[in-house]
Structures are given as C-alpha cells and as structure tokens.
Design an enzyme around this catalytic site. Structure first.
Site, PDB file in Angstrom:
ATOM      1  N   ASN A  85       0.801  -1.223   0.000  1.00  0.00           N
ATOM      2  CA  ASN A  85       0.000   0.000   0.000  1.00  0.00           C
ATOM      3  C   ASN A  85       0.838   1.280   0.000  1.00  0.00           C
ATOM      4  OD1 ASN A  85      -2.469   1.762   0.957  1.00  0.00           O
ATOM      5  ND2 ASN A  85      -0.868   2.034   2.508  1.00  0.00           N
ATOM      6  N   SER A 137      -4.246   2.470  -8.561  1.00  0.00           N
ATOM      7  CA  SER A 137      -5.021   3.721  -8.608  1.00  0.00           C
ATOM      8  C   SER A 137      -5.802   3.735  -9.907  1.00  0.00           C
ATOM      9  CB  SER A 137      -4.070   4.925  -8.585  1.00  0.00           C
ATOM     10  OG  SER A 137      -4.776   6.113  -8.952  1.00  0.00           O
ATOM     11  N   TYR A 150       3.387   9.088 -11.470  1.00  0.00           N
ATOM     12  CA  TYR A 150       2.469   8.318 -10.615  1.00  0.00           C
ATOM     13  C   TYR A 150       1.626   7.341 -11.461  1.00  0.00           C
ATOM     14  CZ  TYR A 150      -1.153   7.551  -7.037  1.00  0.00           C
ATOM     15  OH  TYR A 150      -2.025   6.999  -6.134  1.00  0.00           O
ATOM     16  N   ALA A 152       2.303   6.109 -14.395  1.00  0.00           N
ATOM     17  CA  ALA A 152       3.166   5.048 -14.922  1.00  0.00           C
ATOM     18  C   ALA A 152       3.476   4.031 -13.831  1.00  0.00           C
ATOM     19  CB  ALA A 152       4.460   5.648 -15.480  1.00  0.00           C
ATOM     20  N   SER A 153       3.715   4.516 -12.608  1.00  0.00           N
ATOM     21  CA  SER A 153       4.032   3.582 -11.514  1.00  0.00           C
ATOM     22  C   SER A 153       2.838   2.681 -11.219  1.00  0.00           C
ATOM     23  CB  SER A 153       4.456   4.337 -10.252  1.00  0.00           C
ATOM     24  OG  SER A 153       3.355   4.957  -9.603  1.00  0.00           O
ATOM     25  N   LYS A 154       1.634   3.246 -11.237  1.00  0.00           N
ATOM     26  CA  LYS A 154       0.446   2.456 -10.888  1.00  0.00           C
ATOM     27  C   LYS A 154       0.050   1.514 -12.034  1.00  0.00           C
ATOM     28  CE  LYS A 154      -0.181   4.060  -6.714  1.00  0.00           C
ATOM     29  NZ  LYS A 154       0.017   3.232  -5.530  1.00  0.00           N
ATOM     30  N   ILE A 183      -9.618   9.279  -2.569  1.00  0.00           N
ATOM     31  CA  ILE A 183      -9.959   8.885  -1.200  1.00  0.00           C
ATOM     32  C   ILE A 183      -9.470   9.988  -0.269  1.00  0.00           C
ATOM     33  CG2 ILE A 183      -9.691   7.086   0.570  1.00  0.00           C
ATOM     34  CD1 ILE A 183     -10.933   5.966  -2.024  1.00  0.00           C
TER      35      ILE A 183
HETATM   36  P1  NAD Z   1      -0.880   8.536   2.796  1.00  0.00           P
HETATM   37  O1  NAD Z   1       0.157   9.525   2.398  1.00  0.00           O
HETATM   38  O2  NAD Z   1      -1.913   8.928   3.794  1.00  0.00           O
HETATM   39  O3  NAD Z   1      -0.204   7.172   3.290  1.00  0.00           O
HETATM   40  C1  NAD Z   1       0.877   6.596   2.618  1.00  0.00           C
HETATM   41  C2  NAD Z   1       1.772   5.959   3.640  1.00  0.00           C
HETATM   42  O4  NAD Z   1       2.884   5.366   2.944  1.00  0.00           O
HETATM   43  C3  NAD Z   1       2.342   6.996   4.626  1.00  0.00           C
HETATM   44  O5  NAD Z   1       2.149   6.571   5.956  1.00  0.00           O
HETATM   45  C4  NAD Z   1       3.807   7.066   4.245  1.00  0.00           C
HETATM   46  O6  NAD Z   1       4.671   7.352   5.346  1.00  0.00           O
HETATM   47  C5  NAD Z   1       4.050   5.664   3.688  1.00  0.00           C
HETATM   48  N1  NAD Z   1       5.240   5.668   2.849  1.00  0.00           N
HETATM   49  C6  NAD Z   1       5.506   6.469   1.808  1.00  0.00           C
HETATM   50  N2  NAD Z   1       6.742   6.243   1.340  1.00  0.00           N
HETATM   51  C7  NAD Z   1       7.282   5.295   2.131  1.00  0.00           C
HETATM   52  C8  NAD Z   1       8.552   4.671   2.178  1.00  0.00           C
HETATM   53  N3  NAD Z   1       9.545   5.002   1.328  1.00  0.00           N
HETATM   54  N4  NAD Z   1       8.780   3.731   3.110  1.00  0.00           N
HETATM   55  C9  NAD Z   1       7.807   3.395   4.000  1.00  0.00           C
HETATM   56  N5  NAD Z   1       6.584   3.957   4.016  1.00  0.00           N
HETATM   57  C10 NAD Z   1       6.330   4.908   3.090  1.00  0.00           C
HETATM   58  O7  NAD Z   1      -1.568   8.093   1.419  1.00  0.00           O
HETATM   59  P2  NAD Z   1      -2.887   7.255   1.114  1.00  0.00           P
HETATM   60  O8  NAD Z   1      -3.798   8.157   0.405  1.00  0.00           O
HETATM   61  O9  NAD Z   1      -3.344   6.488   2.292  1.00  0.00           O
HETATM   62  O10 NAD Z   1      -2.293   6.250  -0.002  1.00  0.00           O
HETATM   63  C11 NAD Z   1      -2.117   4.857   0.211  1.00  0.00           C
HETATM   64  C12 NAD Z   1      -1.982   4.186  -1.145  1.00  0.00           C
HETATM   65  O11 NAD Z   1      -3.187   4.374  -1.886  1.00  0.00           O
HETATM   66  C13 NAD Z   1      -0.862   4.746  -2.007  1.00  0.00           C
HETATM   67  O12 NAD Z   1      -0.235   3.697  -2.716  1.00  0.00           O
HETATM   68  C14 NAD Z   1      -1.593   5.662  -2.951  1.00  0.00           C
HETATM   69  O13 NAD Z   1      -0.889   5.846  -4.155  1.00  0.00           O
HETATM   70  C15 NAD Z   1      -2.870   4.883  -3.145  1.00  0.00           C
HETATM   71  N6  NAD Z   1      -3.979   5.674  -3.644  1.00  0.00           N
HETATM   72  C16 NAD Z   1      -4.462   6.735  -2.906  1.00  0.00           C
HETATM   73  C17 NAD Z   1      -5.521   7.475  -3.412  1.00  0.00           C
HETATM   74  C18 NAD Z   1      -6.103   8.635  -2.670  1.00  0.00           C
HETATM   75  O14 NAD Z   1      -6.947   9.366  -3.258  1.00  0.00           O
HETATM   76  N7  NAD Z   1      -5.760   8.861  -1.405  1.00  0.00           N
HETATM   77  C19 NAD Z   1      -6.086   7.142  -4.660  1.00  0.00           C
HETATM   78  C20 NAD Z   1      -5.576   6.072  -5.360  1.00  0.00           C
HETATM   79  C21 NAD Z   1      -4.519   5.336  -4.848  1.00  0.00           C
END
Ligand code: NAD
Length: 242
Positions: A85, A137, A150, A152-154, A183
């Site tokens: 995640n 995503s 982003y 490309a990564s997803k 979200i």
């Molecule tokens: P967030 O920033 O609240 O949480 C992400 C967590 O990942 C953080 O606690 C951060 O410290 C941790 N993290 C980041 N880089 C790290 C590293 N190098 N080592 C260890 N931990 C690390 O974000 P979120 O919105 O909860 O996102 C969670 C996932 O969901 C992500 O992969 C994000 O791309 C994906 N996502 C989020 C959304 C959205 O709208 N929030 C939409 C689609 C996908």
C-alpha cells in the site's frame, strides 16, 4: 464500519504504509478481524490499537523488504497476507517533471512493491497458500494531468499484479490489485478544492471515498470468499471510471 464477517484469526498480515490513510484503515480492519498485523512505515505518529507490530522502515532501502520479511517470519513462523500500500506522489506536468521525482515515485510505488512480493513469495509457496493485494489507482488505468510518474508507476503495479497472479496461481497464492479513486487521506488533503470537487463530480455516488471503503475491498480480496479471484483490478472509486 465493521468487517465482522471476515475472520482472520491466527493469520499474519504485512501492510506497507500502514501508519496513515488507507494503510492505517487496512491495518485496523485486519486487526479487528483477528489478524496479527505487521505495519511497515517511515514513521508512526501514534500507536495503533490491537495486535499490531509497527516496523519503522524506509522502503526506498532495497534491502529492507527481505530483512523485514525474515523478521516477521522469525516472530510469527508464517506470512499469510501482504498488502502493498505504501505510495507517494510528486506531481508536475511532464515537461517540468524532474528525474528525481520520476525515479522516487517509480521506486517507492513500483520498485518497493516488487521487492516486497519477492520477499514474501518463498514462505507463501512453502505453505502452499498466500493472499496479496496491491493498491494501484484509477490513474494507473487512465491518464492524469500532472501525474506521468504516478500513473506510470500504478500502471506498472497493475502489470506486476497480473504477471505475479499467473506465476503464483498454482502455488495457492492469489494476487489482485485495487484501484482507488480519490480517497480522503493525508495524501489528498492538500489538493486544491476544485480538484476534489471535479473528482466528486466524476463519481456516481456523489461523494469522495473514505479509507474504510478501500479497507473493506482489501479484506474481501484477502478472505476465503475471494479464493478464485486472481489477477484482477478492482476499482473502489464510487464510479469515477464508470
Ligand atoms: P498517505 O500519504 O496517507 O499514506 C501513505 C503511507 O505510505 C504513509 O504513511 C507514508 O509514510 C508511507 N510511505 C511512503 N513512502 C514510504 C517509504 N519510502 N517507506 C515506508 N513507508 C512509506 O496516502 P494514502 O492516500 O493512504 O495512499 C495509500 C496508497 O493508496 C498509495 O499507494 C496511494 O498511491 C494509493 N492511492 C491513494 C488514493 C487517494 O486518493 N488517497 C487514490 C488512489 C490510490
């Protein structure tokens, strides 16, 4: 929101990025459903209730996943579930996107997911069972202004998911991806109001997603109810892509 219909008692789960947002909701839901959860993150501002072990780690360290998987195995003797995640954004239109922002996003979102998979697969193969969910995503399924790195990564995470599903299916391991829409988490809290409004207007549900919306879908894909589902990408987006 409760997840009482899923029972993970005695099972061991690793959740990366478990300190915040979606990851934290997944950690809490799994712990509430009886799992022993190992949360990996760069920092934990506050403790997490329940049977949760917090590991402070930067997943940019290429050696961290293998080391931590071994530590969890030593503590628990098994790894049943992995939720990849952890993720970051470094947005810029592509003609202003710097190499460092490209590399970092690809490294954390895709590279670390690959290294986590590689670390947990041997013990899962040995037990003949495992469940893996990767948080992709909807922007890995479509283009998004300012998110070349982003997206490309997803998209890479989705391709990794499908290949892993094919390679691991006959070892009793399923690998699926979830594609969240927007979200409400710390990651999106700083987005301009008009971006959030536009996303809301894209939904069929008329609301933005909550971390628990994603956690519910993760628990389903990790559960026995999803035993015959692998290699799929499940949008949790209130219909943003519909
Ligand atoms: P967030 O920033 O609240 O949480 C992400 C967590 O990942 C953080 O606690 C951060 O410290 C941790 N993290 C980041 N880089 C790290 C590293 N190098 N080592 C260890 N931990 C690390 O974000 P979120 O919105 O909860 O996102 C969670 C996932 O969901 C992500 O992969 C994000 O791309 C994906 N996502 C989020 C959304 C959205 O709208 N929030 C939409 C689609 C996908």
């Amino acid at each position: 929101m409760g997840h009482a219909h899923f029972d993970f008692t005695g099972e061991v789960a690793i959740v990366t990025g478990g300190a915040s947002g979606i990851g934290r909701a997944i950690v809490e839901a799994l712990a509430n459903a009886g799992a022993r959860v190992h949360a990996f993150d760069k920092h934990f501002d506050s403790g997490i209730a329940g049977a949760v072990v917090c590991h402070t780690v930067d997943l940019k360290d290429p050696h961290a996943p293998a080391k931590l998987a071994l530590r969890v195995l030593a503590l628990e003797g098994r790894i049943d579930h992995l939720v990849n995640n952890a993720g970051i954004t470094r947005d810029a239109v592509l003609w202003k996107l710097e190499d460092a922002a490209w590399d970092e996003v690809l490294d954390v979102n895709l590279g670390a997911s690959f290294r986590m998979l590689r670390a947990v697969v041997p013990p899962m193969r040995q037990r003949g069972k495992g469940r893996i969910v990767q948080i992709a995503s909807i922007n890995g399924l479509r283009g998004k202004l300012g998110q070349a790195n982003y997206s490309a990564s997803k998209a890479g995470v989705i391709a990794l998911t499908r290949t892993a599903a094919r390679e691991l299916g006959h070892f009793g391991i399923t690998v699926n991806a979830i594609a969240p829409g927007l979200i409400e988490t710390p990651m999106t809290a700083g987005l301009p109001l008009e971006v959030r409004e536009r996303a809301k207007n894209e939904t069929a549900s008329g609301r933005l997603g909550q971390p628990t919306d994603v956690a519910s879908a993760v628990l389903f894909l990790l559960s026995e109810a999803a035993a015959h589902i692998t290699g799929t990408v499940l949008p949790v987006d209130g219909g943003q892509l519909a």
